[in-house]
Design an enzyme around this catalytic site. Structure first.
Site, PDB file in Angstrom:
ATOM      1  N   PRO A   3       0.796  -1.224   0.000  1.00 36.90           N
ATOM      2  CA  PRO A   3       0.000   0.000   0.000  1.00 36.90           C
ATOM      3  C   PRO A   3       0.832   1.279   0.000  1.00 36.90           C
ATOM      4  CG  PRO A   3      -0.105  -1.100   2.131  1.00 36.90           C
ATOM      5  CD  PRO A   3       0.541  -2.060   1.181  1.00 36.90           C
ATOM      6  N   ASN A   4       0.328   2.223  -0.751  1.00 37.31           N
ATOM      7  CA  ASN A   4       0.866   3.591  -0.832  1.00 37.31           C
ATOM      8  C   ASN A   4       2.168   3.708  -1.604  1.00 37.31           C
ATOM      9  OD1 ASN A   4      -1.246   4.857   0.704  1.00 37.31           O
ATOM     10  ND2 ASN A   4      -0.409   3.791   2.481  1.00 37.31           N
ATOM     11  N   ARG A  48       6.782   0.467  13.753  1.00 38.67           N
ATOM     12  CA  ARG A  48       7.391  -0.065  12.526  1.00 38.67           C
ATOM     13  C   ARG A  48       8.487  -1.094  12.826  1.00 38.67           C
ATOM     14  NH1 ARG A  48       5.362   3.355   8.464  1.00 38.67           N
ATOM     15  NH2 ARG A  48       4.963   5.438   9.279  1.00 38.67           N
ATOM     16  N   GLU A  85      12.323  -9.571   1.749  1.00 36.32           N
ATOM     17  CA  GLU A  85      11.578  -8.397   2.212  1.00 36.32           C
ATOM     18  C   GLU A  85      12.469  -7.165   2.076  1.00 36.32           C
ATOM     19  OE1 GLU A  85      10.274  -8.772   6.296  1.00 36.32           O
ATOM     20  OE2 GLU A  85      10.021  -6.593   6.504  1.00 36.32           O
ATOM     21  N   ALA A 100       2.982  -0.807   4.841  1.00 39.32           N
ATOM     22  CA  ALA A 100       2.502  -0.876   6.227  1.00 39.32           C
ATOM     23  C   ALA A 100       1.993  -2.263   6.605  1.00 39.32           C
ATOM     24  CB  ALA A 100       1.407   0.164   6.449  1.00 39.32           C
ATOM     25  N   HIS A 136       3.774  -4.558   9.145  1.00 41.88           N
ATOM     26  CA  HIS A 136       3.630  -4.437  10.596  1.00 41.88           C
ATOM     27  C   HIS A 136       2.290  -4.953  11.112  1.00 41.88           C
ATOM     28  CE1 HIS A 136       6.952  -1.883   9.544  1.00 41.88           C
ATOM     29  NE2 HIS A 136       6.164  -1.023   8.942  1.00 41.88           N
ATOM     30  N   ASP A 159       1.030 -15.516   6.080  1.00 44.80           N
ATOM     31  CA  ASP A 159       0.537 -16.876   5.845  1.00 44.80           C
ATOM     32  C   ASP A 159       0.522 -17.212   4.362  1.00 44.80           C
ATOM     33  OD1 ASP A 159       0.220 -17.288   8.542  1.00 44.80           O
ATOM     34  OD2 ASP A 159      -1.960 -17.131   8.545  1.00 44.80           O
ATOM     35  N   HIS A 195      12.677  -2.685   2.237  1.00 44.94           N
ATOM     36  CA  HIS A 195      12.084  -1.395   2.590  1.00 44.94           C
ATOM     37  C   HIS A 195      13.010  -0.284   2.132  1.00 44.94           C
ATOM     38  CE1 HIS A 195       9.108  -3.351   5.129  1.00 44.94           C
ATOM     39  NE2 HIS A 195      10.086  -4.126   5.547  1.00 44.94           N
ATOM     40  N   LEU A 196      12.411   0.772   1.634  1.00 46.62           N
ATOM     41  CA  LEU A 196      13.201   1.946   1.240  1.00 46.62           C
ATOM     42  C   LEU A 196      13.834   2.601   2.463  1.00 46.62           C
ATOM     43  CD1 LEU A 196      10.364   3.140  -1.071  1.00 46.62           C
ATOM     44  CD2 LEU A 196      12.681   2.762  -1.924  1.00 46.62           C
ATOM     45  N   SER A 197      13.013   2.814   3.470  1.00 42.81           N
ATOM     46  CA  SER A 197      13.490   3.471   4.691  1.00 42.81           C
ATOM     47  C   SER A 197      14.048   2.424   5.657  1.00 42.81           C
ATOM     48  CB  SER A 197      12.329   4.235   5.350  1.00 42.81           C
ATOM     49  OG  SER A 197      11.360   3.319   5.830  1.00 42.81           O
TER      50      SER A 197
END
Ligand code: DQA
Length: 144
Positions: free
Chosen positions: A9-10, A110, A97, A76, A79, A86, A99-101
């Site tokens: 999302p986002n 987070r 996995e 998000a 988290h 699952d 993440h940019l940040s």
């Protein structure tokens, strides 16, 4: 070998979404960089973005028949989503996995990831490079 890249999302807002946190590349820019590296690595790649948990889960299920692994920025849902965890566990394909940040350096909520403990690896904090490093790791993992 083929992999699927999943943006949660986002992430379609990249480029205008909190650029001080996520950088100025758009999602198309990110996908273009992934496609270029995938070509270098001899990998086929498809990308998918959704803001909806169920659509992400359906995609994992459907794509699992045609790919060898997943590169996932769950946004998000990292988290919150036991269901996405699952789904990834259920299809039994390796995933990385990304993440940019650096979520560990941000708000406390987070710091928990429902996915990390079943991921082949996790890369975060390097902006778009997180995806590219993760893609290299996934390629090595699937023997591409
Ligand atoms: C993110 C980090 C998440 O905490 C956040 O909800 C996102 C983006 C990242 O790429 O840094 O949507 O996954």
């Amino acid at each position: 070998m083929k992999i699927a890249v999943i943006h949660g999302p986002n992430l379609r807002l990249l480029g205008r979404r909190e650029p001080e946190v996520y950088g100025t590349d758009t999602l198309d820019d990110v996908n273009g960089k992934i496609a270029a590296l995938a070509a270098d690595l001899g990998l086929e790649v498809e990308t998918f973005q959704s803001n909806h948990e169920g659509e992400l889960i359906d995609f994992v299920d459907e794509a699992s028949a045609r790919v060898d692994g997943f590169l996932v920025n769950p946004g998000a849902y990292t988290h919150t989503s036991i269901a996405l965890r699952d789904a990834l566990a259920g299809v039994d394909l390796p995933f990385v996995e990304v993440h940019l940040s650096n979520p560990s350096a941000r708000e406390a909520f987070r710091r928990r990831s429902y996915l990390s403990s079943i991921a082949a690896g996790v890369v975060y904090g390097f902006g778009v490079e997180s995806y590219l490093l993760g893609l290299r790791g996934l390629a090595a993992r699937i023997g591409a």
